[in-house]
Write a protein that holds these residues in place. Sequence first.
Motif, PDB file in Angstrom:
ATOM      1  N   VAL A 158      26.678  98.528  71.787  1.00  0.00           N
ATOM      2  CA  VAL A 158      26.094  99.921  71.940  1.00  0.00           C
ATOM      3  C   VAL A 158      25.122  99.484  73.391  1.00  0.00           C
ATOM      4  O   VAL A 158      24.847  98.201  73.155  1.00  0.00           O
ATOM      5  CB  VAL A 158      24.637  99.213  70.682  1.00  0.00           C
ATOM      6  CG1 VAL A 158      23.784 100.084  70.610  1.00  0.00           C
ATOM      7  CG2 VAL A 158      25.382  99.339  69.433  1.00  0.00           C
ATOM      8  N   LYS A 159      24.664 100.533  73.256  1.00  0.00           N
ATOM      9  CA  LYS A 159      24.492 100.276  75.327  1.00  0.00           C
ATOM     10  C   LYS A 159      23.802 101.136  75.540  1.00  0.00           C
ATOM     11  O   LYS A 159      24.240 102.817  75.251  1.00  0.00           O
ATOM     12  CB  LYS A 159      25.789 100.691  76.128  1.00  0.00           C
ATOM     13  CG  LYS A 159      27.209  99.311  76.010  1.00  0.00           C
ATOM     14  CD  LYS A 159      27.840  99.754  77.036  1.00  0.00           C
ATOM     15  CE  LYS A 159      28.642  98.202  76.716  1.00  0.00           C
ATOM     16  NZ  LYS A 159      29.811  98.606  78.316  1.00  0.00           N
ATOM     17  N   ALA A 160      22.675 101.104  76.122  1.00  0.00           N
ATOM     18  CA  ALA A 160      21.819 101.793  76.795  1.00  0.00           C
ATOM     19  C   ALA A 160      22.247 102.449  77.682  1.00  0.00           C
ATOM     20  O   ALA A 160      23.367 101.681  79.029  1.00  0.00           O
ATOM     21  CB  ALA A 160      20.266 101.398  77.134  1.00  0.00           C
ATOM     22  N   LYS A 167      20.468  94.042  81.073  1.00  0.00           N
ATOM     23  CA  LYS A 167      20.166  93.232  79.062  1.00  0.00           C
ATOM     24  C   LYS A 167      20.636  94.899  77.795  1.00  0.00           C
ATOM     25  O   LYS A 167      20.251  94.720  75.971  1.00  0.00           O
ATOM     26  CB  LYS A 167      18.782  93.614  79.392  1.00  0.00           C
ATOM     27  CG  LYS A 167      18.157  92.245  80.064  1.00  0.00           C
ATOM     28  CD  LYS A 167      16.353  91.640  79.750  1.00  0.00           C
ATOM     29  CE  LYS A 167      16.648  89.773  80.530  1.00  0.00           C
ATOM     30  NZ  LYS A 167      15.476  90.301  81.807  1.00  0.00           N
ATOM     31  N   GLY A 168      20.614  95.348  78.258  1.00  0.00           N
ATOM     32  CA  GLY A 168      21.046  96.646  77.795  1.00  0.00           C
ATOM     33  C   GLY A 168      22.792  97.075  76.787  1.00  0.00           C
ATOM     34  O   GLY A 168      22.592  97.721  76.622  1.00  0.00           O
ATOM     35  N   VAL A 169      23.316  95.837  76.426  1.00  0.00           N
ATOM     36  CA  VAL A 169      23.983  95.675  76.131  1.00  0.00           C
ATOM     37  C   VAL A 169      24.129  95.226  74.829  1.00  0.00           C
ATOM     38  O   VAL A 169      23.842  93.245  74.885  1.00  0.00           O
ATOM     39  CB  VAL A 169      25.166  95.321  77.277  1.00  0.00           C
ATOM     40  CG1 VAL A 169      27.355  95.326  75.705  1.00  0.00           C
ATOM     41  CG2 VAL A 169      25.706  96.549  78.039  1.00  0.00           C
ATOM     42  N   ILE A 185      16.993 100.915  71.156  1.00  0.00           N
ATOM     43  CA  ILE A 185      16.759 101.198  72.118  1.00  0.00           C
ATOM     44  C   ILE A 185      16.685 102.875  72.147  1.00  0.00           C
ATOM     45  O   ILE A 185      16.088 103.412  72.872  1.00  0.00           O
ATOM     46  CB  ILE A 185      18.409 101.352  72.838  1.00  0.00           C
ATOM     47  CG1 ILE A 185      19.696 100.461  72.588  1.00  0.00           C
ATOM     48  CG2 ILE A 185      18.769 102.493  73.939  1.00  0.00           C
ATOM     49  CD1 ILE A 185      21.404 100.321  72.953  1.00  0.00           C
ATOM     50  N   PHE A 186      16.637 103.609  71.413  1.00  0.00           N
ATOM     51  CA  PHE A 186      15.976 104.980  71.260  1.00  0.00           C
ATOM     52  C   PHE A 186      14.246 104.609  71.402  1.00  0.00           C
ATOM     53  O   PHE A 186      13.092 105.327  71.136  1.00  0.00           O
ATOM     54  CB  PHE A 186      16.703 105.824  69.954  1.00  0.00           C
ATOM     55  CG  PHE A 186      17.785 106.053  70.643  1.00  0.00           C
ATOM     56  CD1 PHE A 186      17.993 107.586  71.249  1.00  0.00           C
ATOM     57  CD2 PHE A 186      19.030 106.167  69.124  1.00  0.00           C
ATOM     58  CE1 PHE A 186      18.974 107.617  71.863  1.00  0.00           C
ATOM     59  CE2 PHE A 186      19.780 106.886  69.431  1.00  0.00           C
ATOM     60  CZ  PHE A 186      20.393 107.485  70.357  1.00  0.00           C
ATOM     61  N   ASN A 187      13.755 103.765  70.196  1.00  0.00           N
ATOM     62  CA  ASN A 187      12.554 103.296  69.560  1.00  0.00           C
ATOM     63  C   ASN A 187      11.453 103.042  71.426  1.00  0.00           C
ATOM     64  O   ASN A 187      10.752 102.485  71.574  1.00  0.00           O
ATOM     65  CB  ASN A 187      12.430 101.814  68.901  1.00  0.00           C
ATOM     66  CG  ASN A 187      12.808 102.579  68.142  1.00  0.00           C
ATOM     67  OD1 ASN A 187      12.614 104.351  67.448  1.00  0.00           O
ATOM     68  ND2 ASN A 187      12.523 102.055  66.771  1.00  0.00           N
ATOM     69  N   GLY A 188      12.222 102.611  72.240  1.00  0.00           N
ATOM     70  CA  GLY A 188      11.866 102.798  74.102  1.00  0.00           C
ATOM     71  C   GLY A 188      12.059 101.297  74.539  1.00  0.00           C
ATOM     72  O   GLY A 188      11.268 101.503  75.453  1.00  0.00           O
ATOM     73  N   VAL A 197      21.848 106.562  74.316  1.00  0.00           N
ATOM     74  CA  VAL A 197      22.779 105.419  73.922  1.00  0.00           C
ATOM     75  C   VAL A 197      24.488 105.926  73.818  1.00  0.00           C
ATOM     76  O   VAL A 197      24.628 106.879  73.396  1.00  0.00           O
ATOM     77  CB  VAL A 197      22.283 105.131  72.771  1.00  0.00           C
ATOM     78  CG1 VAL A 197      23.606 104.620  72.165  1.00  0.00           C
ATOM     79  CG2 VAL A 197      21.305 104.814  72.542  1.00  0.00           C
ATOM     80  N   VAL A 198      25.003 104.671  74.448  1.00  0.00           N
ATOM     81  CA  VAL A 198      26.588 105.473  74.106  1.00  0.00           C
ATOM     82  C   VAL A 198      27.019 103.293  73.447  1.00  0.00           C
ATOM     83  O   VAL A 198      26.870 102.740  73.484  1.00  0.00           O
ATOM     84  CB  VAL A 198      26.806 104.268  76.142  1.00  0.00           C
ATOM     85  CG1 VAL A 198      28.340 104.297  75.498  1.00  0.00           C
ATOM     86  CG2 VAL A 198      26.660 105.466  76.874  1.00  0.00           C
TER      87      VAL A 198
END
Length: 443
Positions: A158-160, A167-169, A185-188, A197-198
């Motif tokens: 899951v990736k931002a 830190k987004g993976v 991620i969706f919560n900010g 999100v990917v």
Amino acid sequence: MSINLSNSKPSNRLENILIIGSGGRENSLAWAIQKNELVKKVYLIPGNAGSDRINKCERIKVDINNKNVLVKKLDFLKIDLIVIGPEIPLANGLADFLRKKEFKVFGPGKDGAKLEYSKSWAKEFMQGANIPTANFWKVNSLDEAKKIIHLSSLPLVVKADGLASGKGVFIPDSKDECIRAAESIFNGKFGKSGHVVVLEEKIQGPEVSVFALCDGKRYKLLPTAQDHKRLNEKDKGPNTGGMGAYSPAPLLKQDHLDRIIKEIIDPTIDELNKKNIDYKGVIYFGLMITKSGPKVIEYNCRFGDPECQTIMPLMDQNFVLLLEKCSMGNLIGDEKIYTPDKVSGCVVATAKGYPHEYKTGFPIKIGKIDTVDCQIFDSGTSLNKNGELITDGGRVLSIVCQDKDFDMVFEKAYKNLKEINFNGIYFRNDIGHQVRKNFSKGN
Ligand code: AMP
Ligand code: GLY
């Protein structure tokens, strides 16, 4: 005076170089660039305390976001070439702005930097050009993510979408964990970077970093590298910016590299051209060598850190000429990257607590360090009121050594690292374990 690229032949002068960035990567670039005798001065904005120990280097205090002041300063310093290190100024269009002001710039414009600052855009780019990469789904809401996660029979990553300082993976172990990652991620958790999100198929295999210096049409490859992203030995623990690296990566034999060039690098350059993206800078291909062949994990629009610190000591005085040629769209294609008959390895020393919370401000003591084929590149250091070197970051510094083989490289690196100390110093003892013949797995 800035250089007028539009009306006259660009100046061949290469006396004053500016590097933007504050890390070990930028210090190692400065170190390699100053080797050329044409170069009289290397300025860093902002650099760090380690920049002051590098020949010809000077730190400059200017806010790069204050564009008018910046241009005035660069004109005053008669800057001949600008190298932009980090992704954030590139994503914000700093290279475009400076090129418009007629400076020679090594670093892509905002359009090229999108390879890094939007993971979904990069995936669609690869899909469009048939470049091998993990299957993916771009999702705009948690509900959409949940549907895909429930339906998928394969493990997912899951990736931002946007920049998240590495830190987004998330690499979850279960569907529940996957959903929690998407939710956070969706919560900010990463602000605007997490509006999309990917979700990606989880693929497996060793990772390698390949760097192409591009002039918009042509490119030259640097020696390959492998880094160690995990905090702890045996490649365990949380992901970090990188705890150490080695170069070249023996894993990539010439036939692998030929395949990577044919299936990944050439199609990437062609696709950039098709999209009218004039990419003048480095493309960092983060690759995974899977059972079915090499696949792109990610593109970055900058040099890797600490791969850059590892590769730069292998460059000769011509390195800065390559950067300049790229900045002018002038690579001929037959440039040689001379590398010594040596390999290079790097061990990063971090503050206690990194990559989570850590303290700064501890004095750094450096004892007797080898002066030949051994460098210290500071990543997060500053000087206190008394002019003493102190820690000022999570990754504090790296020690980089070169020698005939990786056993000798890391023996030297760890011997020299014993001469460096600060409160809470942490480093892995097994950097390069894959390539150290004398490395005992029981270590
Ligand atoms: P990135 O920031 O995209 O490089 O991801 C950080 C790390 O996560 C990579 O170096 C890989 O170790 C891991 N990773 C990213 N994407 C995948 C994937 N699709 N499958 C397996 N591991 C991945
Ligand atoms: N070493 C990994 C990176 O620079 O992203």
